[in-house]
Scaffold this active site. Structure first.
Site, PDB file in Angstrom:
ATOM      1  N   CYS A 115      18.407  22.981 -21.053  1.00  5.44           N
ATOM      2  CA  CYS A 115      18.096  23.670 -22.310  1.00  5.44           C
ATOM      3  C   CYS A 115      17.562  25.071 -22.061  1.00  5.44           C
ATOM      4  CB  CYS A 115      17.114  22.843 -23.118  1.00  5.44           C
ATOM      5  SG  CYS A 115      15.632  22.451 -22.203  1.00  5.44           S
TER       6      CYS A 115
ATOM      7  N   GLU B 275      25.516  27.686 -27.489  1.00  7.02           N
ATOM      8  CA  GLU B 275      25.038  26.989 -26.299  1.00  7.02           C
ATOM      9  C   GLU B 275      26.211  26.250 -25.666  1.00  7.02           C
ATOM     10  OE1 GLU B 275      22.599  23.428 -26.678  1.00  7.02           O
ATOM     11  OE2 GLU B 275      21.198  24.313 -25.258  1.00  7.02           O
TER      12      GLU B 275
ATOM     13  N   GLU C  64      12.724  19.447 -29.942  1.00 13.64           N
ATOM     14  CA  GLU C  64      13.000  20.359 -28.825  1.00 13.64           C
ATOM     15  C   GLU C  64      14.508  20.441 -28.731  1.00 13.64           C
ATOM     16  OE1 GLU C  64       9.006  20.826 -27.441  1.00 13.64           O
ATOM     17  OE2 GLU C  64      10.761  21.539 -26.337  1.00 13.64           O
TER      18      GLU C  64
ATOM     19  N   LYS D  28      14.175   5.798 -27.276  1.00 12.29           N
ATOM     20  CA  LYS D  28      15.642   5.635 -27.331  1.00 12.29           C
ATOM     21  C   LYS D  28      16.235   6.673 -26.376  1.00 12.29           C
ATOM     22  CE  LYS D  28      19.336   6.647 -28.631  1.00 12.29           C
ATOM     23  NZ  LYS D  28      20.446   6.915 -27.694  1.00 12.29           N
TER      24      LYS D  28
END
Ligand code: NAD
Length: 502
Positions: A300, A398, A266, A191
């Protein structure tokens, strides 16, 4: 519409959106509701691709195809050599299609074309690496259990794997997971992110061309909250490999609890660049500028915090500013630009919000801070804030944009405490010429990936993943492949068994 190869060769935009269907059971899949979603290039404000919005019924069809393909052994029971051959052929097709895949990647993500091309070719290398790995998957034997007992440990594929990917490195991140799951003998439902599905869909057709049996890889496009969630919930899926935000990762983990799926997560990062006083400051400045600008900070492992010894802080910040002054932000199809677009309006607004909050805080804006969303084209220049409160949002959250938060330290312990003082533990870079200092730091810093005197580099040989809220499990390398397996212990009686009722 002009011919696709002409558009790609000229790095031009398509005249109308290019449609790519889903892929289920080895064939293009129209979708039960045939509802299409158009993607505009975030760098040009022009409609470039269209894909289907799957229903849960489509997802069920994909899982059922993967389940059947796993259970009848058409892939898992093939000799590994044959699986490796398909993976190698796929790598070759990826290389042949690199220009087209890179073009789609840039149109949907906004990243510079040369970067996209590098990622596609890098991804082909991962497929080649995983092909080799397919042939060394093995268990253990225990010949030490005495005269009458022999032990075996079998390493078997985990089954049907759902892979959910984000929009920042659509093809590369998929390639850090899919070939390993396939090398292990699993079947897969992928997906991709809503914003960047096309290269994943095109990969599915390359896999078919490479000889992958029907149903082994299926791709379903659509909303994460609908099909992603249904994939994580699905009782016929044995494992979920999710890459994305920490908040969605938590919901995936909850969903996976339903049938106790294995999970690989992750997630986000807030990665420090730790610079000691003896570091090569020019080298560090270049890498820090790169670490915050690469993929417009939507990475990331972006080095979004600079933790620097107070004695060199001002000098290093000035050198970072000087490097960033040479960075060109703009049209990713123009080879002169180093940094492309922000992926969409929502992400753009989020980054702008952090920059505004930074301006209003006690932090000092060193450079950048400019942005533009004119014509639905989203650009943010690399931005540096000094004197950032290490407990504040700029240093803790973040941002996923090109924003660097600088905080000084005085002692080694303070550097480690600052580096570890966030909920994440994905990556860290350490800059020093002192071997012992480097070794002590890399021991103490909580991160799944550490770079010493370098940043954002590596290959598929080493595992990747995070500590703390940056995730669970590892991808790539031998460890990454092993995540897609289950162990089975076998005791074999040799000769007569000692009876219970003698
Ligand atoms: P996201 O979490 O919004 O989406 C990731 C994927 O999850 C998409 O495919 C989305 O459709 C799907 N999704 C959304 N809701 C879902 C649900 N309820 N159930 C199942 N799936 C769902 O993340 P994003 O905005 O696409 O990507 C940015 C985030 O990804 C950042 O936090 C970044 O740090 C993280 N990321 C981590 C890594 C890593 O290796 N650690 C790599 C890349 C990105």
């Amino acid at each position: 519409m002009s011919n696709l190869s002409e558009l790609v060769a000229a790095s031009r935009l398509p005249g109308e959106p290019i449609h790519t269907p889903m892929f289920i059971g080895g064939k293009p899949w129209r979708g039960s509701q045939d509802e299409r979603v158009v993607r505009k290039s975030p760098a040009h404000g022009v409609a470039v691709t269209s894909t289907q919005r799957a229903s849960v019924a489509d997802l069920d069809a994909a899982v059922s195809a993967a389940r059947q393909a796993f259970d009848d052994g058409r892939w898992s029971r093939l000799p590994a050599e044959q699986r490796a051959t398909v993976l190698l052929k796929t790598a070759q097709l990826i290389r042949e299609q690199a220009d087209t895949l890179a073009w789609f990647e840039t149109l949907e993500s906004g990243k510079p074309l040369a970067q996209s091309r590098g990622e596609i070719l890098g991804a082909a290398g991962i497929w080649e690496y995983a092909a080799g790995l397919a042939r060394i998957v093995h268990g253990d034997t225990h010949d030490s259990l005495g005269e009458r007992m022999f032990g075996l440990v079998l390493r078997q594929p985990v089954g049907v794997v759902g892979i959910i990917t984000p929009w920042n490195f659509p093809f590369f991140i998929l390639s850090e997971r899919l070939p390993f799951a396939l090398a292990a003998g699993c079947t897969v439902v992928v997906k991709p992110a809503e914003l960047t599905p096309t290269t994943t869909l095109r990969l599915a057709t390359l896999l078919a061309e490479a000889g992958l049996p029907e149903g082994v890889v299926n791709v379903v496009t659509g909303l994460g909250s609908v099909v992603g969630q249904a994939l994580a919930d699905h009782p016929d899926v044995d494992m979920i490999s999710f890459t994305g935000s920490t908040s969605v990762g938590q919901s995936v983990m909850r969903a996976a609890a339903g049938n106790m799926k294995k999970v690989g997560l992750e997630l986000g990062g807030k990665n420090p660049q730790i610079v000691f006083a003896d570091a090569d400051l020019d080298d560090a400045a270049d890498a820090i500028a790169f670490g915050i600008s690469f993929n417009a900070g939507q990475c990331c492992v972006s080095g979004s915090r600079l933790v620097v010894h107070r004695s060199v802080e001002a000098e290093l910040v000035e050198r970072v500013r000087a490097v960033l002054a040479r960075v060109r932000v703009g049209d990713p199809l123009d080879a002169a630009n180093h940094v492309g677009a922000i992926v969409e309006a929502r992400q753009f607004a989020k980054i702008r919000g952090y920059i505004e909050a930074g301006r209003e805080s006690q932090a000092q804006l060193v450079c950048g801070g400019e942005s533009s969303s004119e014509g639905e084209r989203y650009f943010v220049s690399p931005t540096v804030f000094r004197h950032v409160d290490p407990r504040g949002a700029l240093a803790q959250e973040e941002i996923f944009g090109p924003v660097l938060a600088v905080t000084p330290f005085d002692t080694f312990d303070e550097a480690v405490a600052l580096a570890n003082g966030v909920p994440f533990g994905l990556a860290a870079s350490i800059w020093t010429r002192d071997l012992e200092g480097a070794m002590q730091s890399l021991r103490a810093v909580q991160a799944g990936r550490i770079w010493v005197n370098c940043t954002i580099t590596g290959g598929p040989e080493l595992p990747i993943g995070g500590f703390k809220q940056s995730g669970i499990g590892r991808e790539t390398g031998r460890y990454g492949l092993e995540e897609y397996t289950e162990l089975k212990s076998v005791h074999v009686q040799l000769g007569a068994r000692a009876r219970w009722m003698a």
